[in-house]
Design a protein around this motif. Structure first.
Motif, PDB file in Angstrom:
ATOM      1  N   SER A  27      50.621  65.581  72.138  1.00 32.67           N
ATOM      2  CA  SER A  27      49.251  65.538  71.637  1.00 32.67           C
ATOM      3  C   SER A  27      48.428  66.655  72.273  1.00 32.67           C
ATOM      4  O   SER A  27      47.627  67.306  71.604  1.00 32.67           O
ATOM      5  N   LYS A  28      48.629  66.889  73.570  1.00 34.05           N
ATOM      6  CA  LYS A  28      47.902  67.939  74.277  1.00 34.05           C
ATOM      7  C   LYS A  28      48.266  69.310  73.721  1.00 34.05           C
ATOM      8  O   LYS A  28      47.394  70.157  73.512  1.00 34.05           O
ATOM      9  N   LYS A  29      49.552  69.536  73.449  1.00 38.17           N
ATOM     10  CA  LYS A  29      50.003  70.811  72.904  1.00 38.17           C
ATOM     11  C   LYS A  29      49.400  71.038  71.518  1.00 38.17           C
ATOM     12  O   LYS A  29      48.920  72.129  71.216  1.00 38.17           O
ATOM     13  N   GLN A  30      49.394  70.011  70.685  1.00 38.63           N
ATOM     14  CA  GLN A  30      48.816  70.121  69.346  1.00 38.63           C
ATOM     15  C   GLN A  30      47.312  70.381  69.432  1.00 38.63           C
ATOM     16  O   GLN A  30      46.773  71.195  68.689  1.00 38.63           O
ATOM     17  N   SER A  31      46.641  69.720  70.350  1.00 36.29           N
ATOM     18  CA  SER A  31      45.202  69.920  70.548  1.00 36.29           C
ATOM     19  C   SER A  31      44.905  71.358  70.973  1.00 36.29           C
ATOM     20  O   SER A  31      43.960  71.979  70.481  1.00 36.29           O
ATOM     21  N   GLN A  32      45.720  71.887  71.876  1.00 37.38           N
ATOM     22  CA  GLN A  32      45.515  73.258  72.341  1.00 37.38           C
ATOM     23  C   GLN A  32      45.738  74.267  71.214  1.00 37.38           C
ATOM     24  O   GLN A  32      44.986  75.236  71.075  1.00 37.38           O
ATOM     25  N   GLU A  33      46.767  74.035  70.412  1.00 38.69           N
ATOM     26  CA  GLU A  33      47.057  74.930  69.290  1.00 38.69           C
ATOM     27  C   GLU A  33      45.916  74.905  68.269  1.00 38.69           C
ATOM     28  O   GLU A  33      45.471  75.957  67.800  1.00 38.69           O
ATOM     29  N   LEU A  34      45.447  73.723  67.944  1.00 37.66           N
ATOM     30  CA  LEU A  34      44.327  73.591  67.011  1.00 37.66           C
ATOM     31  C   LEU A  34      43.069  74.235  67.574  1.00 37.66           C
ATOM     32  O   LEU A  34      42.341  74.937  66.860  1.00 37.66           O
ATOM     33  N   SER A  35      42.798  73.994  68.846  1.00 34.45           N
ATOM     34  CA  SER A  35      41.621  74.578  69.493  1.00 34.45           C
ATOM     35  C   SER A  35      41.659  76.098  69.426  1.00 34.45           C
ATOM     36  O   SER A  35      40.650  76.736  69.119  1.00 34.45           O
ATOM     37  N   ALA A  36      42.816  76.674  69.694  1.00 31.14           N
ATOM     38  CA  ALA A  36      42.953  78.133  69.661  1.00 31.14           C
ATOM     39  C   ALA A  36      42.721  78.682  68.254  1.00 31.14           C
ATOM     40  O   ALA A  36      42.067  79.722  68.090  1.00 31.14           O
ATOM     41  N   SER A  37      43.223  78.001  67.239  1.00 31.06           N
ATOM     42  CA  SER A  37      43.028  78.454  65.858  1.00 31.06           C
ATOM     43  C   SER A  37      41.565  78.388  65.450  1.00 31.06           C
ATOM     44  O   SER A  37      41.030  79.328  64.858  1.00 31.06           O
TER      45      SER A  37
END
Length: 181
Positions: A27-37
């Motif tokens: 979940s943290k990895k997905q959140s970071q990826e979304l945040s960066a986009s």
């Protein structure tokens, strides 16, 4: 003193957003990826030089995961920035597309994503949909399929802007104008 504003984004998923509770590391990895986009798109469209020494922080909380989360987060962030009257070069529309049974499908659901169909995410300028701001694709497709997907996303973005975004923006501007008078 900074010559332009900085932008940061945080995306969080509530525990009940998906079909089952997630493990925190994925979940943290997905959140970071979304945040960066979202941050990348925001930086590309905002007029940051108009806000020297400022910090624009975008917070997004995903309440339901049923497909096209990244596109939904980008669209939500853009609408929030417009509502906050942050100056931008143009608004953008984010949309996903996939090919299922040789048909291009827009705004993929979780089920459609799981079908392992070729899919892409495109973010295009609202007024000039051939101007691509972000393009993500993680599979191989034929040139013809790619052209069809891009064409459908551009047409879908034009329609989404005309039917859903533009009326809301016009209403918002009218309300702002009435308050100032």
């Amino acid at each position: 003193m900074a010559s332009e504003a900085t932008v940061a984004c945080n995306v969080a998923f509530v525990a009940f957003a998906g079909e089952r509770r997630r493990n925190t590391s994925s979940s943290k990895k997905q959140s970071q990826e979304l945040s960066a986009s979202v941050e990348s798109v925001a930086k590309s469209i905002l007029c940051l030089s108009q806000y020297p020494s400022s910090h624009i922080h975008i917070y997004i909380e995903v309440l339901q995961q049923d497909g096209s989360e990244k596109a939904a987060c980008i669209n939500a962030a853009v609408m929030a920035l417009i509502d906050a009257s942050i100056a931008m070069r143009d608004s953008v529309i984010a949309m996903t597309a996939g090919v299922i049974d040789n048909k291009v499908i827009l705004d993929l659901t979780t089920q459609e994503n799981r079908s392992q169909c070729p899919n892409l995410l495109m973010v295009v300028n609202a007024h000039k949909t051939e101007a691509i701001v972000l393009f993500e694709m993680d599979c191989r497709v034929s040139e013809e399929a790619l052209e069809n997907m891009v064409k459908e996303v551009c047409a879908g973005a034009k329609k989404m802007y005309a039917e859903a975004v533009d009326p809301v923006l016009r209403s918002h501007v009218t309300q702002l104008w009435q308050v100032k008078q």
